[in-house]
Design an enzyme around this catalytic site. Structure first.
Site, PDB file in Angstrom:
ATOM      1  N   GLU A 127     -28.168 -16.530  -2.043  1.00 57.80           N
ATOM      2  CA  GLU A 127     -28.058 -17.750  -1.229  1.00 57.80           C
ATOM      3  C   GLU A 127     -26.605 -18.078  -0.862  1.00 57.80           C
ATOM      4  OE1 GLU A 127     -30.710 -20.219  -0.154  1.00 57.80           O
ATOM      5  OE2 GLU A 127     -28.908 -20.250   1.079  1.00 57.80           O
ATOM      6  N   VAL A 187     -24.164 -16.783   2.478  1.00 58.28           N
ATOM      7  CA  VAL A 187     -24.068 -17.338   3.840  1.00 58.28           C
ATOM      8  C   VAL A 187     -23.944 -18.851   3.746  1.00 58.28           C
ATOM      9  CG1 VAL A 187     -25.179 -17.568   6.096  1.00 58.28           C
ATOM     10  CG2 VAL A 187     -25.510 -15.480   4.756  1.00 58.28           C
ATOM     11  N   ILE A 226     -24.821 -24.490   1.569  1.00 56.94           N
ATOM     12  CA  ILE A 226     -25.995 -24.885   2.367  1.00 56.94           C
ATOM     13  C   ILE A 226     -27.160 -23.948   2.023  1.00 56.94           C
ATOM     14  CG2 ILE A 226     -26.894 -25.274   4.703  1.00 56.94           C
ATOM     15  CD1 ILE A 226     -24.012 -25.284   5.743  1.00 56.94           C
ATOM     16  N   GLY A 249      -3.634 -23.076   2.144  1.00 57.22           N
ATOM     17  CA  GLY A 249      -4.588 -22.289   1.347  1.00 57.22           C
ATOM     18  C   GLY A 249      -5.977 -22.219   1.966  1.00 57.22           C
ATOM     19  N   LYS A 270     -22.355 -12.482   7.900  1.00 63.16           N
ATOM     20  CA  LYS A 270     -23.307 -13.562   7.624  1.00 63.16           C
ATOM     21  C   LYS A 270     -24.439 -13.571   8.663  1.00 63.16           C
ATOM     22  CE  LYS A 270     -19.695 -16.244   5.327  1.00 63.16           C
ATOM     23  NZ  LYS A 270     -18.578 -17.169   5.527  1.00 63.16           N
ATOM     24  N   GLY A 310     -15.897 -23.019  -1.397  1.00 66.11           N
ATOM     25  CA  GLY A 310     -15.367 -23.917  -2.423  1.00 66.11           C
ATOM     26  C   GLY A 310     -16.069 -23.701  -3.752  1.00 66.11           C
TER      27      GLY A 310
HETATM   28  P1  NAP Z   1     -11.886 -14.744  -6.787  1.00 67.95           P
HETATM   29  O1  NAP Z   1     -11.442 -16.145  -6.962  1.00 67.95           O
HETATM   30  O2  NAP Z   1     -10.911 -13.751  -6.278  1.00 67.95           O
HETATM   31  O3  NAP Z   1     -12.469 -14.247  -8.183  1.00 67.95           O
HETATM   32  C1  NAP Z   1     -12.882 -12.929  -8.425  1.00 67.95           C
HETATM   33  C2  NAP Z   1     -13.124 -12.762  -9.905  1.00 67.95           C
HETATM   34  O4  NAP Z   1     -13.642 -11.475 -10.135  1.00 67.95           O
HETATM   35  C3  NAP Z   1     -11.870 -12.889 -10.768  1.00 67.95           C
HETATM   36  O5  NAP Z   1     -12.191 -13.513 -11.969  1.00 67.95           O
HETATM   37  C4  NAP Z   1     -11.452 -11.436 -11.023  1.00 67.95           C
HETATM   38  O6  NAP Z   1     -10.820 -11.227 -12.275  1.00 67.95           O
HETATM   39  C5  NAP Z   1     -12.799 -10.743 -11.039  1.00 67.95           C
HETATM   40  N1  NAP Z   1     -12.735  -9.367 -10.541  1.00 67.95           N
HETATM   41  C6  NAP Z   1     -12.428  -8.970  -9.290  1.00 67.95           C
HETATM   42  N2  NAP Z   1     -12.534  -7.630  -9.195  1.00 67.95           N
HETATM   43  C7  NAP Z   1     -12.897  -7.176 -10.406  1.00 67.95           C
HETATM   44  C8  NAP Z   1     -13.148  -5.902 -10.967  1.00 67.95           C
HETATM   45  N3  NAP Z   1     -13.066  -4.792 -10.218  1.00 67.95           N
HETATM   46  N4  NAP Z   1     -13.499  -5.812 -12.260  1.00 67.95           N
HETATM   47  C9  NAP Z   1     -13.608  -6.921 -13.019  1.00 67.95           C
HETATM   48  N5  NAP Z   1     -13.385  -8.183 -12.559  1.00 67.95           N
HETATM   49  C10 NAP Z   1     -13.035  -8.287 -11.269  1.00 67.95           C
HETATM   50  O7  NAP Z   1     -13.157 -14.664  -5.791  1.00 67.95           O
HETATM   51  P2  NAP Z   1     -14.145 -15.864  -5.410  1.00 67.95           P
HETATM   52  O8  NAP Z   1     -13.523 -16.679  -4.340  1.00 67.95           O
HETATM   53  O9  NAP Z   1     -14.656 -16.499  -6.625  1.00 67.95           O
HETATM   54  O10 NAP Z   1     -15.318 -15.043  -4.669  1.00 67.95           O
HETATM   55  C11 NAP Z   1     -16.251 -14.284  -5.376  1.00 67.95           C
HETATM   56  C12 NAP Z   1     -17.383 -13.831  -4.459  1.00 67.95           C
HETATM   57  O11 NAP Z   1     -18.024 -14.990  -3.914  1.00 67.95           O
HETATM   58  C13 NAP Z   1     -16.952 -13.011  -3.254  1.00 67.95           C
HETATM   59  O12 NAP Z   1     -17.949 -12.058  -2.963  1.00 67.95           O
HETATM   60  C14 NAP Z   1     -16.868 -14.025  -2.123  1.00 67.95           C
HETATM   61  O13 NAP Z   1     -17.051 -13.466  -0.827  1.00 67.95           O
HETATM   62  C15 NAP Z   1     -18.031 -14.910  -2.487  1.00 67.95           C
HETATM   63  N6  NAP Z   1     -17.932 -16.270  -1.951  1.00 67.95           N
HETATM   64  C16 NAP Z   1     -16.862 -17.016  -2.237  1.00 67.95           C
HETATM   65  C17 NAP Z   1     -16.764 -18.306  -1.740  1.00 67.95           C
HETATM   66  C18 NAP Z   1     -15.592 -19.198  -2.074  1.00 67.95           C
HETATM   67  O14 NAP Z   1     -15.612 -20.371  -1.702  1.00 67.95           O
HETATM   68  N7  NAP Z   1     -14.585 -18.720  -2.788  1.00 67.95           N
HETATM   69  C19 NAP Z   1     -17.799 -18.817  -0.927  1.00 67.95           C
HETATM   70  C20 NAP Z   1     -18.923 -18.014  -0.661  1.00 67.95           C
HETATM   71  C21 NAP Z   1     -18.970 -16.741  -1.184  1.00 67.95           C
HETATM   72  P3  NAP Z   1      -9.390 -11.891 -12.632  1.00 67.95           P
HETATM   73  O15 NAP Z   1      -9.650 -13.356 -12.667  1.00 67.95           O
HETATM   74  O16 NAP Z   1      -9.039 -11.333 -13.939  1.00 67.95           O
HETATM   75  O17 NAP Z   1      -8.471 -11.491 -11.517  1.00 67.95           O
HETATM   76  N1  HSE Z   2     -13.599 -17.049   4.355  1.00 70.46           N
HETATM   77  C1  HSE Z   2     -14.857 -17.721   4.407  1.00 70.46           C
HETATM   78  C2  HSE Z   2     -14.758 -18.900   5.382  1.00 70.46           C
HETATM   79  C3  HSE Z   2     -15.226 -18.226   2.998  1.00 70.46           C
HETATM   80  O1  HSE Z   2     -13.665 -19.207   5.892  1.00 70.46           O
HETATM   81  O2  HSE Z   2     -15.774 -19.493   5.706  1.00 70.46           O
HETATM   82  C4  HSE Z   2     -16.703 -18.339   2.772  1.00 70.46           C
HETATM   83  O3  HSE Z   2     -17.412 -17.148   2.950  1.00 70.46           O
END
Ligand code: NAP
Ligand code: HSE
Length: 434
Positions: A131, A134, A138, A189, A207, A304
């Site tokens: 979920e 995308v 939401i 950021g 997406k 977020g």
């Molecule tokens: P992030 O803040 O960069 O966190 C990634 C985490 O995974 C970190 O804890 C990192 O470890 C760990 N990690 C990365 N590569 C690894 C590896 N090869 N082996 C072991 N641990 C590993 O990323 P995020 O923003 O949480 O995003 C995570 C996923 O959610 C992504 O697929 C992203 O597209 C998706 N997503 C994110 C958001 C958002 O708002 N951020 C929204 C929708 C979807 P360390 O902490 O030790 O570096």
């Molecule tokens: N980089 C993406 C955005 C984060 O700006 O919407 C969520 O997938």
């Protein structure tokens, strides 16, 4: 099932992983009430075990060895929030092979390898839910799979990338250039140091591939999504669009007409009366049109820590409920319709076009002749002096025309002696009754 506890292997403790821990800890009582089970994080995978974290977790749970999580026989569900594609694909396939249910937020992985992962999950009788991949917080995928299951969706249009919506909103409201707003977004950021995936539309295309697969029940590949980003959008385009009643948006458009499908991501002039025109800043929205229900729209945070984690943990709750009922592996219906993609002469849209001409007699006649020859009729025309009056700027909005005919118009305009420069051409959406 007599057991009262579900063990979770959390892969990733970054932005989303931290939110997942907070929600599981903070909402435990409600989660128990809803599922009848205690949800416990048993292992956590990170890359750097010595990194300072925003939350305190038991250090004994934390590992940098993925197989300590994936192959732990006591773990029931893997929550993957590490990101990445190829290595993560291997981890998820191995987790499913081990009979573990999977929840992921990874749109890159699911857009590229979704079919393979869904097949493996089905073979193994495991759940796979995504979920959060995308539009972050939401619940749009669940709405498509469950809420609209009795309807026939013909259109989905989405503002599914917050970074680009922030940039375009700021450009529209403050009159700043693309470069200025991107720099500011990076400093705050909101935009990544390397913004390519966002600004060139790749993130939104992934997406839209996921949305159209679920909404149209076809196996939509990323290559089937035509994609153009916002890096060439100018302040002039935005302001002239506004003058004619449009807001510029990076729009994902998925449309089905008589089972023929088109999916694209492109900067689009959205008529101010369309609900998507009012979505500002980093927010996301997905507009869904169903033959029976008509117009609907889903709005909220697309990213977020807590919004995204809410979607992840809600998927986890579904897995746990399915475990209790013994119905895992039946959540997402595999695509069952034949994919038929439209040709360029079947893709119909209105267009906004802006170009510079020599300001002399007969210019408009030559232009309208080319448009008429290609069966393109005009809805709006604006002409204004350009470059201290020696030239004129013409802005057109067409009625619906095919992409093929518009490509021919652009080619013939480029060869026409009286047109000195074609500034831009954008798709137009909204402004008509569906
Ligand atoms: P992030 O803040 O960069 O966190 C990634 C985490 O995974 C970190 O804890 C990192 O470890 C760990 N990690 C990365 N590569 C690894 C590896 N090869 N082996 C072991 N641990 C590993 O990323 P995020 O923003 O949480 O995003 C995570 C996923 O959610 C992504 O697929 C992203 O597209 C998706 N997503 C994110 C958001 C958002 O708002 N951020 C929204 C929708 C979807 P360390 O902490 O030790 O570096
Ligand atoms: N980089 C993406 C955005 C984060 O700006 O919407 C969520 O997938």
């Amino acid at each position: 099932m007599s057991r009262r506890k579900v063990n979770v292997g959390l892969m990733g403790l970054g932005t989303v992983g931290t939110g997942v821990v907070r929600i599981i800890q903070g909402h435990q009582e409600d989660l128990i009430k809803q599922t009848g089970m205690e949800i416990e994080i048993k292992r956590i995978l990170v890359k750097d075990i010595n990194k300072q974290r925003k939350i305190t977790v038991d250090p004994a749970m934390v590992t940098s060895d993925p197989y300590e999580v994936i192959r732990d026989p006591e773990i029931d569900v893997i929550v993957e929030v590490i990101g990445g594609i190829e290595t993560t694909r291997e981890y998820i396939l191995e987790a499913l092979e081990q009979g573990k249910h999977v929840v992921t937020a990874n749109k890159d992985l699911m857009a590229l390898h979704g079919a393979e992962i869904l097949k493996k999950a089905e073979e193994k009788g495991c759940d796979i839910f995504y979920e959060a991949s995308v539009a972050g917080g939401i619940p749009i995928l669940r709405a498509l799979v469950e809420g609209f299951s009795s309807d026939r969706i013909t259109r989905m249009m989405g503002i599914v990338n917050g970074t680009t919506n922030y940039i375009l909103s700021k450009m529209s409201e403050e009159g700043a250039s693309y470069e200025e707003v991107l720099k500011e977004a990076q400093e705050l950021g909101y935009a990544e140091a390397d913004p390519t995936a966002d600004v060139e539309g790749h993130d939104a295309a992934r997406k839209m591939a996921i949305l159209s697969t679920l909404g149209f029940h076809v196996d939509m590949n990323l290559d089937d999504v035509s994609c153009k980003g916002i890096s060439e959008v100018t302040q002039e385009d935005i302001q002239l669009g506004k003058k004619l009643g449009y807001e510029m948006k990076l729009l994902g458009i998925a449309r089905r007409d008589d089972d023929m499908i088109e999916v694209s991501v492109e900067p689009t002039m959205v008529h101010h009366t369309h609900p998507l025109a009012s979505i500002k800043g980093v927010f996301n929205a997905v507009y869904v049109y169903g033959e029976a229900v008509g117009e609907t729209m889903f709005y909220g945070p697309g990213a977020g820590e807590l919004p995204t984690a809410t979607a992840v943990v809600s998927d986890l709750v579904t897995v746990v409920k399915n475990m209790k009922l013994g119905v895992n592996g039946r959540g997402i219906v595999a695509p069952y319709k034949e994919k038929q993609l439209k040709n360029d002469d079947q893709i119909m849209s209105k267009y906004f076009m802006r170009f510079i001409v020599r300001d002399e007699r007969g210019v408009l006649a030559k232009i309208t002749q080319i448009l008429a020859d290609q069966d393109v009729s005009l809805e709006q025309v604006l002409q204004q002096p350009y470059n201290s009056g020696k030239k004129a700027e013409i802005i057109l909005v067409t009625h619906e025309a095919s992409r093929k005919n518009m490509d021919t118009v652009v080619k013939q305009f480029a060869e026409l002696d009286v047109i000195t420069e074609i500034k831009s051409i954008y798709r137009v959406e909204g402004g008509e009754k569906l």
